[in-house]
Design an enzyme around this catalytic site. Structure first.
Site, short mmCIF file in Angstrom:
data_model
loop_
_atom_site.label_atom_id
_atom_site.label_comp_id
_atom_site.label_asym_id
_atom_site.label_seq_id
_atom_site.Cartn_x
_atom_site.Cartn_y
_atom_site.Cartn_z
CD GLU A 140 -3.67 -5.80 4.24
OE1 GLU A 140 -4.31 -4.79 4.37
OE2 GLU A 140 -2.46 -5.95 4.34
CD GLU A 151 -3.09 -0.80 2.41
OE1 GLU A 151 -3.11 -0.11 3.29
OE2 GLU A 151 -4.20 -1.83 2.29
C1 BGC Z 1 -2.99 -2.36 6.13
C2 BGC Z 1 -2.81 -3.26 7.56
C3 BGC Z 1 -3.97 -2.43 8.52
C4 BGC Z 1 -5.51 -2.88 7.94
C5 BGC Z 1 -6.94 -2.50 8.61
C6 BGC Z 1 -4.44 -1.86 5.65
O1 BGC Z 1 -4.24 -1.34 5.14
O2 BGC Z 1 -2.22 -3.10 5.55
O3 BGC Z 1 -1.25 -3.52 8.38
O4 BGC Z 1 -4.08 -3.57 9.69
O5 BGC Z 1 -5.54 -2.14 6.27
O6 BGC Z 1 -6.33 -0.68 8.83
#
Ligand code: BGC
Length: 455
Positions: A357, A172
């Site tokens: 994610e 990111e």
């Molecule tokens: C990040 C994580 C973070 C998650 C929730 C993502 O932007 O890669 O490190 O914990 O979002 O905020």
């Protein structure tokens, strides 16, 4: 999928990679152990007032010492893959120069431990924890960081490529710039319009030089992970439509366009004004490196309106009051995950995609010894997985899905107050308890998605 698949058949193709994600500073603890150097999150969290409740990553989930137990947990859940990040400051404590073999050994053992259990590692080289020594030399504002990053990446490739077959350069880059250099809510905490475009460009150079280093050393796959948040206009008024295009350029195209097309979106000049520099044609050529896959982190969408007070993009989010929001006030909107996977496929051409994610922080009820029931997280997961499946059926080249996160962990400026885990962590005892959502996800993996048809 074959032609006989019915609308309610959510089975994923054989070999679809089911995993969960974490990152080094959020779970490891012991940030200075075994010769590691300080990193910017260590500094940031130790600066009073910057992280909720004064929380730090000093202990976190103590994964640095409990990693064997955590691998057992992954096995119990049935994960086929595990995405984690490497702390640069453990490997090269000063950011450049001397290599700390004890830091490398930690990841060496972790990778072997995963492989012994048949779990494929997917390694992110940078998830926001820059060595402090490099921040002292300008951090992401110093153009040399591209070469520093490639030097560090080379050390890790030489040690682990072969056993690690999937690599990610950066996690990111938008958040690195937006949170770290423009709005200052994340490390290193700068707030400067003129710095943001430089940080953007240098993250992209680092990505490109990291990919080039990999092509010279590595034999497998390397990609980039971006967080995408589809923007939808709040009305059909031309001003809202233009604001939506700016917001989309700023958040979604600012990194993908240069990395995949070799150009920055036009709107960035309008957004940044005289803070947007001219970048050389040589640099632009460098930024566009062929990658083997793209990782997409998706959490929410944004209904967008024109807002001259919301600088620099002049666009703001319109809260959708009757929709479900997570504890971070992020609207739950699974359809946007499907939309964004199809948008990427269309705009950038067919590229192997992973959801790297996706997850949610919710108001979990209190846990008992062996049960944490988190129906909202399960509901979030089920609907987002169905959305991934729909994207797959409509032509997105989906290769895998990684839930954020394996464990409750240090949620950056929110400290430990927000929980995203499939597994609950009691921070006082370090006891891990698989949540209802974790059990549900196990069943999804076991049935390769078929159980998504129910509930
Ligand atoms: C990040 C994580 C973070 C998650 C929730 C993502 O932007 O890669 O490190 O914990 O979002 O905020």
């Amino acid at each position: 999928m074959n032609g006989t698949t019915s609308r309610n058949d959510f089975r994923f193709p054989d070999g679809f990679l089911w995993g969960a994600s974490t990152s080094a500073y959020q779970i490891e603890g012991s940030p200075l152990a075994d010769g590691a150097g300080s990193n910017i999150w260590h500094r940031f969290s130790h600066t009073p007032g910057l992280v909720a409740n004064g929380d730090t990553g000093d202990i976190a989930c103590d994964h640095y010492r409990r990693w064997r137990d955590d691998i057992r947990l992954m096995k119990e859940l049935g994960l086929a893959a595990y995405r984690f990040s490497i702390a640069w400051s453990r490997i090269v404590p000063q950011g450049t120069g001397a290599v700390n073999t004890r830091g490398l050994d930690f990841y060496d053992r972790l990778v072997d431990g995963l492989l012994e259990q048949g779990i494929a590692p997917l390694v992110t080289l940078y998830h926001w924890d820059l060595p402090s020594a490099l921040d002292d030399r300008g951090g992401w504002l110093n153009r040399d960081i591209g070469e520093w990053f490639a030097e560090y990446a080379r050390v890790v490739f030489r040690k682990l490529d072969g056993r690690v077959k999937k690599w990610v350069t950066l996690n990111e880059p938008w958040v690195v710039t937006d949170g770290g250099y423009l709005f200052g809510v994340l490390a290193p905490g700068h707030k400067n319009l003129y710095e943001a475009p430089l940080a953007t460009h240098n993250t992209l150079r680092a990505h490109a030089l990291g990919v080039q280093a990999y092509r010279a050393e590595g034999k497998h796959e390397i990609g980039l992970v971006v967080n995408l948040e589809p923007k939808y206009p709040a009305s059909d008024h031309p001003r809202d439509i233009a604001a939506t295009a700016r917001a989309d350029a700023y958040m979604n195209r600012q990194y993908l366009d240069p990395a995949l097309l070799g150009t920055y979106p036009e709107e960035l000049r309008d957004i940044f004004g005289d803070a947007w520099p001219e970048f050389s044609a040589d640099d632009m050529r460098l930024l566009k490196q062929p990658i083997d896959f793209l990782g997409i982190n998706y959490y929410t969408r944004s209904v967008t309106r024109d807002d001259s007070t919301a600088l620099p993009v002049r666009a703001s989010r319109v809260r959708q009051p009757r929709h479900v929001h997570t504890e971070l006030d992020w609207e739950v909107w699974p359809d946007a995950l499907m939309d964004v996977l199809l948008w990427v496929t269309k705009r950038y051409g067919p590229v192997p995609l992973y959801v790297t994610e996706n997850g949610s922080a919710f108001y979990d009820p209190p846990s008992s010894e062996d049960l944490v029931d988190d129906p909202l997280r399960t509901w979030y997961l089920r609907n987002h997985l169905r959305a991934v499946h729909r994207a797959l059926q409509q032509g997105a080249d989906m290769r895998g899905y990684f839930c954020w996160s394996l464990l409750d962990n240090f949620e950056w400026a929110h400290g430990y107050s927000k929980r995203f885990g499939l597994v609950h962590v009691d921070y006082a005892t370090q006891q891990r308890t698989v949540k209802g959502s974790g059990r549900f996800y196990s069943e999804v993996i076991r049935t390769n998605g078929a159980c998504l048809a129910g509930g």
